[in-house]
Design an enzyme around this catalytic site. Structure first.
Site, PDB file in Angstrom:
ATOM      1  N   GLY A   1     -90.481  74.897 -35.650  1.00 44.08           N
ATOM      2  CA  GLY A   1     -89.176  74.926 -35.975  1.00 44.08           C
ATOM      3  C   GLY A   1     -89.164  74.157 -37.277  1.00 44.08           C
ATOM      4  O   GLY A   1     -90.126  73.221 -37.426  1.00 44.08           O
TER       5      GLY A   1
ATOM      6  N   GLN B   1     -84.852  68.392 -43.089  1.00 41.03           N
ATOM      7  CA  GLN B   1     -86.153  67.809 -42.825  1.00 41.03           C
ATOM      8  C   GLN B   1     -86.979  67.693 -44.161  1.00 41.03           C
ATOM      9  O   GLN B   1     -88.034  67.040 -44.377  1.00 41.03           O
ATOM     10  CB  GLN B   1     -86.797  68.237 -41.582  1.00 41.03           C
ATOM     11  CG  GLN B   1     -86.234  68.117 -40.320  1.00 41.03           C
ATOM     12  CD  GLN B   1     -87.251  68.765 -39.362  1.00 41.03           C
ATOM     13  OE1 GLN B   1     -87.039  69.885 -38.949  1.00 41.03           O
ATOM     14  NE2 GLN B   1     -87.869  68.014 -38.477  1.00 41.03           N
TER      15      GLN B   1
ATOM     16  N   CYS C   1     -91.042  66.241 -32.920  1.00 39.42           N
ATOM     17  CA  CYS C   1     -90.266  66.478 -34.147  1.00 39.42           C
ATOM     18  C   CYS C   1     -91.139  66.071 -35.241  1.00 39.42           C
ATOM     19  O   CYS C   1     -91.939  65.040 -35.178  1.00 39.42           O
ATOM     20  CB  CYS C   1     -88.934  65.558 -34.118  1.00 39.42           C
ATOM     21  SG  CYS C   1     -87.956  65.936 -35.503  1.00 39.42           S
ATOM     22  N   LEU C   2     -90.928  67.104 -36.095  1.00 41.95           N
ATOM     23  CA  LEU C   2     -91.992  66.931 -37.350  1.00 41.95           C
ATOM     24  C   LEU C   2     -91.535  65.751 -38.166  1.00 41.95           C
ATOM     25  O   LEU C   2     -92.472  65.141 -38.952  1.00 41.95           O
ATOM     26  CB  LEU C   2     -92.228  67.915 -38.310  1.00 41.95           C
ATOM     27  CG  LEU C   2     -92.688  69.194 -37.514  1.00 41.95           C
ATOM     28  CD1 LEU C   2     -92.606  70.511 -38.258  1.00 41.95           C
ATOM     29  CD2 LEU C   2     -94.037  69.029 -37.204  1.00 41.95           C
TER      30      LEU C   2
ATOM     31  N   HIS D   1     -82.468  72.127 -31.078  1.00 41.11           N
ATOM     32  CA  HIS D   1     -83.133  70.993 -31.476  1.00 41.11           C
ATOM     33  C   HIS D   1     -82.867  71.011 -33.074  1.00 41.11           C
ATOM     34  O   HIS D   1     -82.453  70.304 -33.908  1.00 41.11           O
ATOM     35  CB  HIS D   1     -84.691  70.922 -31.115  1.00 41.11           C
ATOM     36  CG  HIS D   1     -85.502  70.133 -31.788  1.00 41.11           C
ATOM     37  ND1 HIS D   1     -86.151  69.008 -31.266  1.00 41.11           N
ATOM     38  CD2 HIS D   1     -85.882  69.888 -33.375  1.00 41.11           C
ATOM     39  CE1 HIS D   1     -86.807  68.085 -32.174  1.00 41.11           C
ATOM     40  NE2 HIS D   1     -86.561  68.530 -33.481  1.00 41.11           N
ATOM     41  N   GLU D   2     -83.027  72.496 -33.627  1.00 43.13           N
ATOM     42  CA  GLU D   2     -82.804  72.578 -34.960  1.00 43.13           C
ATOM     43  C   GLU D   2     -81.443  72.499 -35.640  1.00 43.13           C
ATOM     44  O   GLU D   2     -81.290  72.028 -36.473  1.00 43.13           O
ATOM     45  CB  GLU D   2     -83.564  74.009 -35.316  1.00 43.13           C
ATOM     46  CG  GLU D   2     -85.047  74.170 -35.341  1.00 43.13           C
ATOM     47  CD  GLU D   2     -85.794  73.088 -35.651  1.00 43.13           C
ATOM     48  OE1 GLU D   2     -85.670  72.200 -36.693  1.00 43.13           O
ATOM     49  OE2 GLU D   2     -86.929  72.666 -35.086  1.00 43.13           O
TER      50      GLU D   2
ATOM     51  N   HIS E   1     -80.289  69.010 -36.164  1.00 39.94           N
ATOM     52  CA  HIS E   1     -80.852  68.558 -37.275  1.00 39.94           C
ATOM     53  C   HIS E   1     -79.767  68.676 -38.194  1.00 39.94           C
ATOM     54  O   HIS E   1     -79.609  67.848 -39.100  1.00 39.94           O
ATOM     55  CB  HIS E   1     -82.017  69.147 -37.763  1.00 39.94           C
ATOM     56  CG  HIS E   1     -83.338  68.684 -37.393  1.00 39.94           C
ATOM     57  ND1 HIS E   1     -83.597  67.147 -37.559  1.00 39.94           N
ATOM     58  CD2 HIS E   1     -84.341  69.049 -36.627  1.00 39.94           C
ATOM     59  CE1 HIS E   1     -85.092  66.911 -36.978  1.00 39.94           C
ATOM     60  NE2 HIS E   1     -85.178  68.015 -36.493  1.00 39.94           N
TER      61      HIS E   1
HETATM   62  O1  K1U Z   1     -87.531  70.673 -35.721  1.00 40.56           O
HETATM   63  C1  K1U Z   1     -88.987  70.033 -35.968  1.00 40.56           C
HETATM   64  O2  K1U Z   1     -89.212  68.699 -36.010  1.00 40.56           O
HETATM   65  C2  K1U Z   1     -89.921  70.729 -35.336  1.00 40.56           C
HETATM   66  C3  K1U Z   1     -90.408  70.627 -33.908  1.00 40.56           C
HETATM   67  C4  K1U Z   1     -89.488  71.672 -32.926  1.00 40.56           C
HETATM   68  C5  K1U Z   1     -89.547  71.340 -31.753  1.00 40.56           C
HETATM   69  C6  K1U Z   1     -90.579  71.127 -30.829  1.00 40.56           C
HETATM   70  C7  K1U Z   1     -90.407  70.778 -29.437  1.00 40.56           C
HETATM   71  C8  K1U Z   1     -89.032  71.123 -28.764  1.00 40.56           C
HETATM   72  C9  K1U Z   1     -88.236  71.355 -29.655  1.00 40.56           C
HETATM   73  C10 K1U Z   1     -88.190  71.587 -30.974  1.00 40.56           C
HETATM   74  C11 K1U Z   1     -91.821  70.744 -33.674  1.00 40.56           C
HETATM   75  O3  K1U Z   1     -92.267  72.062 -34.024  1.00 40.56           O
HETATM   76  S1  K1U Z   1     -92.705  69.640 -33.243  1.00 40.56           S
HETATM   77  C12 K1U Z   1     -94.407  70.337 -33.119  1.00 40.56           C
HETATM   78  C13 K1U Z   1     -94.937  71.344 -31.878  1.00 40.56           C
HETATM   79  O4  K1U Z   1     -93.800  71.265 -30.952  1.00 40.56           O
HETATM   80  C14 K1U Z   1     -95.841  72.189 -31.931  1.00 40.56           C
HETATM   81  C15 K1U Z   1     -96.766  72.175 -32.917  1.00 40.56           C
HETATM   82  C16 K1U Z   1     -97.870  73.019 -32.846  1.00 40.56           C
HETATM   83  C17 K1U Z   1     -97.821  73.761 -32.035  1.00 40.56           C
HETATM   84  C18 K1U Z   1     -96.991  73.960 -30.848  1.00 40.56           C
HETATM   85  C19 K1U Z   1     -95.906  73.058 -30.912  1.00 40.56           C
HETATM   86 ZN    ZN Z   2     -87.014  67.886 -35.128  1.00 39.46          ZN
END
Ligand code: K1U
Ligand code: ZN
Length: 171
Positions: free
Chosen positions: A45, A50, A92-93, A134-135, A138
């Site tokens: 996401g 972000q 979270c990225l 989560h999004e 944000h």
């Molecule tokens: O919003 C963001 O920062 C993105 C975040 C979204 C998220 C992850 C986990 C739970 C809720 C929301 C991410 O994508 S973090 C990276 C991640 O979860 C992932 C990366 C590669 C493969 C699978 C998952």
């Molecule tokens: Zn996030």
């Protein structure tokens, strides 16, 4: 085009974002950039703030294997939340390499507009439900660490301050 992702702490991640009112070619380009940036990270996401865009717009794709299912949600609103709660270890990225368990409603119903301004409504469950909440957080200046206790939150924030100092020294 890939866009740089803001790292916490950053005041731009704490803002309440503005609704999208114009459905232009620029908005479509922004959606494409957000999806490209999300897949490149990689993530499941990404929310516009972000990448320093204060608009109520998110992208998601929670399919880990198989045919991708990119989604672009503009002005998303949670119209219903289940009483059932699910726990997921979130990342979270904007807070790289930090993970913590967060409890959220297990299912949510969401309304949104697509890039053409067309209205949609859908119920989400599983990882999609966790991710969409989560999004949307944000868009309201809220991060998953805001659900943690103050000590854990402070520890993660200090790690991110250190990471940003190191990245500034060795860009
Ligand atoms: O919003 C963001 O920062 C993105 C975040 C979204 C998220 C992850 C986990 C739970 C809720 C929301 C991410 O994508 S973090 C990276 C991640 O979860 C992932 C990366 C590669 C493969 C699978 C998952
Ligand atoms: Zn996030």
């Amino acid at each position: 085009m890939l866009r740089p992702i803001l790292i916490h702490p950053d005041p731009r991640l704490k803002k309440v974002c503005d609704p999208v009112t114009e459905f232009t070619a620029d908005l479509r380009r922004l959606a494409d950039d957000m999806l490209e940036t999300m897949y490149d990270a990689p993530g499941i996401g990404l929310a516009a703030p972000q990448i320093a865009v204060t608009k109520r717009m998110i992208v998601m794709d929670c399919i880990k294997e198989g045919t991708p299912e990119p989604m672009v949600l503009i002005n998303p609103v949670i119209s219903w939340s289940s009483e059932d709660v699910s726990t997921y270890e979130e990342g979270c990225l904007s807070i790289p390499e930090q993970y913590a368990e967060v409890n959220r409603p297990a299912e949510v119903r969401v309304t949104w507009l697509d890039v053409d301004g067309k209205a949609h409504e859908q119920q989400f469950s599983g990882l999609w439900a966790t991710c969409v909440q989560h999004e949307i957080d944000h868009l309201n200046g809220k991060l998953f660490i805001d659900y943690l206790g103050p000590l854990k939150r402070q520890m993660i924030t200090r790690k991110m301050e250190k990471l940003k100092r190191e990245r500034a020294r060795h860009p």
